[in-house]
Scaffold this motif. Structure first.
Motif, PDB file in Angstrom:
ATOM      1  N   ALA A 109     -15.760  75.020 -33.665  1.00 34.24           N
ATOM      2  CA  ALA A 109     -15.895  76.974 -32.883  1.00 34.24           C
ATOM      3  C   ALA A 109     -13.905  77.383 -32.957  1.00 34.24           C
ATOM      4  CB  ALA A 109     -16.548  77.229 -32.703  1.00 34.24           C
ATOM      5  N   GLY A 110     -13.278  76.017 -33.282  1.00 29.59           N
ATOM      6  CA  GLY A 110     -11.546  76.556 -33.081  1.00 29.59           C
ATOM      7  C   GLY A 110     -11.787  77.085 -31.639  1.00 29.59           C
ATOM      8  N   ASP A 111     -12.075  76.458 -30.662  1.00 30.46           N
ATOM      9  CA  ASP A 111     -11.834  76.952 -29.216  1.00 30.46           C
ATOM     10  C   ASP A 111     -10.362  77.412 -29.034  1.00 30.46           C
ATOM     11  OD1 ASP A 111     -14.825  77.657 -28.861  1.00 30.46           O
ATOM     12  OD2 ASP A 111     -15.167  75.622 -27.687  1.00 30.46           O
ATOM     13  N   GLU A 112      -9.257  76.421 -29.385  1.00 29.68           N
ATOM     14  CA  GLU A 112      -7.832  76.605 -29.072  1.00 29.68           C
ATOM     15  C   GLU A 112      -7.176  77.303 -30.471  1.00 29.68           C
ATOM     16  OE1 GLU A 112      -7.785  71.284 -27.183  1.00 29.68           O
ATOM     17  OE2 GLU A 112      -6.289  72.737 -28.802  1.00 29.68           O
ATOM     18  N   HIS A 113      -7.259  78.407 -30.143  1.00 31.25           N
ATOM     19  CA  HIS A 113      -6.673  79.050 -30.868  1.00 31.25           C
ATOM     20  C   HIS A 113      -5.319  80.522 -30.129  1.00 31.25           C
ATOM     21  CE1 HIS A 113      -9.354  82.161 -29.195  1.00 31.25           C
ATOM     22  NE2 HIS A 113      -9.399  82.932 -29.922  1.00 31.25           N
ATOM     23  N   ARG A 114      -4.528  80.402 -31.293  1.00 32.63           N
ATOM     24  CA  ARG A 114      -3.588  81.472 -30.216  1.00 32.63           C
ATOM     25  C   ARG A 114      -3.175  82.905 -30.980  1.00 32.63           C
ATOM     26  NH1 ARG A 114       2.151  79.209 -30.456  1.00 32.63           N
ATOM     27  NH2 ARG A 114       2.423  79.980 -33.174  1.00 32.63           N
ATOM     28  N   LEU A 115      -3.463  84.380 -30.621  1.00 36.95           N
ATOM     29  CA  LEU A 115      -3.374  85.278 -30.694  1.00 36.95           C
ATOM     30  C   LEU A 115      -1.395  85.754 -31.163  1.00 36.95           C
ATOM     31  CD1 LEU A 115      -5.752  87.282 -29.482  1.00 36.95           C
ATOM     32  CD2 LEU A 115      -6.381  85.710 -31.597  1.00 36.95           C
ATOM     33  N   ASP A 116      -1.378  85.986 -32.406  1.00 36.81           N
ATOM     34  CA  ASP A 116       0.032  85.930 -32.309  1.00 36.81           C
ATOM     35  C   ASP A 116       0.537  87.580 -32.755  1.00 36.81           C
ATOM     36  OD1 ASP A 116       0.932  83.727 -32.316  1.00 36.81           O
ATOM     37  OD2 ASP A 116       0.420  82.951 -34.041  1.00 36.81           O
ATOM     38  N   PRO A 117       1.375  88.376 -32.390  1.00 40.26           N
ATOM     39  CA  PRO A 117       1.998  89.392 -32.973  1.00 40.26           C
ATOM     40  C   PRO A 117       2.044  90.033 -34.543  1.00 40.26           C
ATOM     41  CG  PRO A 117       3.918  88.368 -31.152  1.00 40.26           C
ATOM     42  CD  PRO A 117       2.953  87.688 -31.640  1.00 40.26           C
ATOM     43  N   GLN A 118       1.033  90.983 -35.179  1.00 36.00           N
ATOM     44  CA  GLN A 118       0.604  91.072 -35.929  1.00 36.00           C
ATOM     45  C   GLN A 118       1.285  92.364 -36.303  1.00 36.00           C
ATOM     46  OE1 GLN A 118       0.954  88.486 -38.624  1.00 36.00           O
ATOM     47  NE2 GLN A 118       0.652  86.657 -37.656  1.00 36.00           N
ATOM     48  N   ARG A 119       0.835  93.148 -37.726  1.00 40.21           N
ATOM     49  CA  ARG A 119       1.196  93.959 -38.051  1.00 40.21           C
ATOM     50  C   ARG A 119      -0.615  93.744 -39.413  1.00 40.21           C
ATOM     51  NH1 ARG A 119       6.043  97.881 -40.880  1.00 40.21           N
ATOM     52  NH2 ARG A 119       4.216  99.546 -40.642  1.00 40.21           N
ATOM     53  N   VAL A 120      -1.499  95.572 -38.869  1.00 40.36           N
ATOM     54  CA  VAL A 120      -2.302  95.663 -39.023  1.00 40.36           C
ATOM     55  C   VAL A 120      -2.241  95.847 -40.908  1.00 40.36           C
ATOM     56  CG1 VAL A 120      -4.482  96.814 -39.432  1.00 40.36           C
ATOM     57  CG2 VAL A 120      -4.115  96.311 -37.386  1.00 40.36           C
ATOM     58  N   SER A 121      -1.631  96.409 -41.270  1.00 38.30           N
ATOM     59  CA  SER A 121      -1.513  97.401 -42.234  1.00 38.30           C
ATOM     60  C   SER A 121      -0.782  95.841 -43.487  1.00 38.30           C
ATOM     61  CB  SER A 121      -0.165  98.187 -42.818  1.00 38.30           C
ATOM     62  OG  SER A 121       1.462  98.211 -42.377  1.00 38.30           O
ATOM     63  N   SER A 122       0.146  95.251 -42.799  1.00 39.10           N
ATOM     64  CA  SER A 122       0.419  93.581 -43.799  1.00 39.10           C
ATOM     65  C   SER A 122      -0.257  93.052 -43.948  1.00 39.10           C
ATOM     66  CB  SER A 122       1.985  93.287 -43.290  1.00 39.10           C
ATOM     67  OG  SER A 122       2.123  92.331 -43.183  1.00 39.10           O
ATOM     68  N   MET A 123      -1.682  92.447 -42.966  1.00 36.04           N
ATOM     69  CA  MET A 123      -2.240  92.194 -43.240  1.00 36.04           C
ATOM     70  C   MET A 123      -3.542  92.691 -43.797  1.00 36.04           C
ATOM     71  SD  MET A 123      -3.146  90.832 -39.097  1.00 36.04           S
ATOM     72  CE  MET A 123      -3.469  91.827 -38.433  1.00 36.04           C
ATOM     73  N   ILE A 124      -3.658  93.714 -44.240  1.00 41.26           N
ATOM     74  CA  ILE A 124      -4.615  94.324 -44.982  1.00 41.26           C
ATOM     75  C   ILE A 124      -3.928  93.955 -46.689  1.00 41.26           C
ATOM     76  CG2 ILE A 124      -5.551  96.626 -45.555  1.00 41.26           C
ATOM     77  CD1 ILE A 124      -6.459  96.566 -42.949  1.00 41.26           C
ATOM     78  N   ASP A 125      -2.476  94.326 -46.348  1.00 38.25           N
ATOM     79  CA  ASP A 125      -1.999  94.324 -47.749  1.00 38.25           C
ATOM     80  C   ASP A 125      -1.973  93.273 -48.360  1.00 38.25           C
ATOM     81  OD1 ASP A 125       1.217  97.077 -47.174  1.00 38.25           O
ATOM     82  OD2 ASP A 125      -0.839  97.286 -47.118  1.00 38.25           O
ATOM     83  N   ASP A 126      -1.741  92.606 -47.039  1.00 38.24           N
ATOM     84  CA  ASP A 126      -2.277  90.551 -48.234  1.00 38.24           C
ATOM     85  C   ASP A 126      -3.332  90.848 -48.537  1.00 38.24           C
ATOM     86  OD1 ASP A 126      -0.056  88.861 -46.028  1.00 38.24           O
ATOM     87  OD2 ASP A 126       0.496  89.943 -47.438  1.00 38.24           O
TER      88      ASP A 126
END
Length: 475
Positions: A316-333
């Motif tokens: 399940a990957g309980d150890e995960h980290r949320l980082d600052p991201q741009r939604v437009s950049s993630m969807i553009d990729d």
């Protein structure tokens, strides 16, 4: 020459040609009167009066000049007989008409020559512009370089004087223009080599040019495919990453389901073994051996439960980290992958994501996996519909929230199916595993959001969730 061009322009304007004919005949008559002192010239001085409108004006103006010339000659020159005057008039008319036709042919030829010259000038300018902006190389039948444009020189990092006469295979390995002409194909992909030794993919379009003095030469149009290959490799890498995350999330959901389903029977088995061990304790020393065996069995049951819980936590990957991201950049990729999903099913995919104030806290890969899952489900939902539209929407709702939704024009979702559709291993699709929406919901919840489904403006379903928005982009 300029004065003659001006007269031609004047004569070409409607009735001006007839004016020119009258003036020309008048001038010719005056010239003939001046020559009367030297002899009788009859029609000879009038020939230029016919030639001028024939060369510069219309056919009607030429006929008018002929008629005026004949009338003036008949009126001014006495003849021995009517037959003599008629014969000379007919001969002059025939000569005048012939001059007029030759003049008309000459004007048409000059017009065609001007039009051809204009077309050739346009073509030369176009070819010059193409050569100035395209990577073009010309080679002979032995693939030796005859010329190389500046973009082609920049492509290989060389100067044209240094490469003339060299084999083109020095820059593109294994290339043979004669062999390629024989093959009948017209576009190839080859390993090119720059001056510094760097190898890069190059596309080659070939065209043959006939050479009157020998075998045909070959024109090669080159295209640097480095960026295309790099983008293709990046897309493949992203697909591999998304597939890996999807498999891990899917296994995590399976592990969670198995852990939940097996936890109760394992707990019951441990309780029964505990009770059995208590009963054996009351039997005295005769049951010591059996009690030890039951203890071993109980320990193994507890160990099985612990193994399942650890596997669930790992997958399940309980150890995960949320980082600052741009939604437009993630969807553009994701756009190259998403654009492949749509046409494959005949669906129209549209992305309308605001790129203002779209900084959020997210796990980039897991967010992208959630979007791919939702888009894939939406495309499958519209596969049998007359309208196959899918849209990804994104907009900031407040200073703390950013909403993303995937909507389609499919049949929608029945209200009684909404609750069960998010459960793992529950699916209505043939061959489906029932993990896509379950994994997506888990990803959204790990981001602190909630996945909801509503009716879309397109008529189908709209899956939406919100992410925590950052007030200011981080540097």
């Amino acid at each position: 020459m300029t004065r003659l061009g001006g007269i031609a322009t004047f004569a070409s304007r409607g009735a001006n040609g007839y004016v020119l004919a009258v003036v020309a005949v008048g001038a010719a008559l005056l010239a003939r009167l001046g020559l009367e002192a030297f002899g009788k010239f009859y029609y000879l001085p009038l020939i230029p009066a016919v030639m001028l409108p024939a060369l510069l004006a219309s056919r009607g103006a030429t006929v008018l000049a002929i008629i005026l010339s004949i009338a003036a000659n008949v009126a001014l020159v006495p003849r021995e007989s009517v037959v003599d005057g008629a014969v000379n008039a007919v001969l002059f008319a025939c000569v005048g008409l012939a001059i007029g036709e030759f003049g008309r042919i000459g004007r048409a030829a000059r017009a065609n020559a001007r039009a051809l010259s204009a077309r050739l000038s346009t073509r030369d300018a176009t070819i010059g512009a193409i050569l100035a902006s395209a990577a073009v190389v010309s080679v002979d039948r032995r693939s030796r370089i005859l010329s190389m444009s500046e973009p082609a020189c920049a492509l290989f990092g060389v100067r044209e004087p240094d490469v003339l006469g060299r084999p083109f295979s020095d820059f593109v390995e294994f290339f043979d223009s004669a062999a390629e002409r024989t093959s009948g194909a017209d576009e190839f992909y080859w390993p090119g080599r720059r001056r510094d030794g760097e190898v890069f993919p190059v596309g080659i379009h070939t065209a043959s040019i006939e050479n009157p003095e020998g075998p045909p030469d070959t024109i090669l149009t080159l295209t640097d495919l480095s960026r295309w290959r790099s983008a293709e490799a990046r897309n493949q890498e992203l697909r591999d990453q998304l597939n890996q995350v999807w498999r891990l999330n899917s296994l995590g959901e399976i592990a969670a389901t198995l852990s939940h389903e097996l936890n109760q029977p394992l707990t019951a088995a441990a309780s029964y073994l505990q009770a059995t061990q208590a009963d054996l304790g009351r039997a005295g020393v005769f049951a010591d051996s059996a009690s030890r065996t039951v203890e071993l069995a109980k320990n193994q049951v507890l160990r099985a439960g612990d193994i399942i819980r650890r596997a669930r936590s790992l997958l399940a990957g309980d150890e995960h980290r949320l980082d600052p991201q741009r939604v437009s950049s993630m969807i553009d990729d994701l756009e190259p992958i998403l654009q492949l999903l749509g046409p494959a099913a005949g669906a129209q995919l549209r992305i309308a994501v605001e790129d203002q104030a779209d900084w959020v806290l997210a796990d980039r890969i897991q967010f992208q996996q959630a979007i791919v899952n939702l888009v894939r489900n939406a495309i499958e939902a519209v596969a049998d519909q007359p309208r196959r539209n899918v849209v990804i929407l994104g907009q900031a709702l407040s200073t703390t929230g950013y909403r993303i939704s995937v909507e389609d024009s499919g049949p929608g979702i029945a209200p009684d199916q909404i609750d069960r559709m998010f459960k793992p291993l529950m699916t209505t699709k043939a061959g489906g595993m029932g993990l896509g929406l379950s994994v997506t919901r888990t990803i959204v919840e790990r981001h602190g959001g909630a996945l909801s489904v509503q009716t879309s403006d397109l008529g189908g379903a709209a899956f939406a969730f919100s992410l925590q928005r950052l007030p200011e982009p981080l540097p």
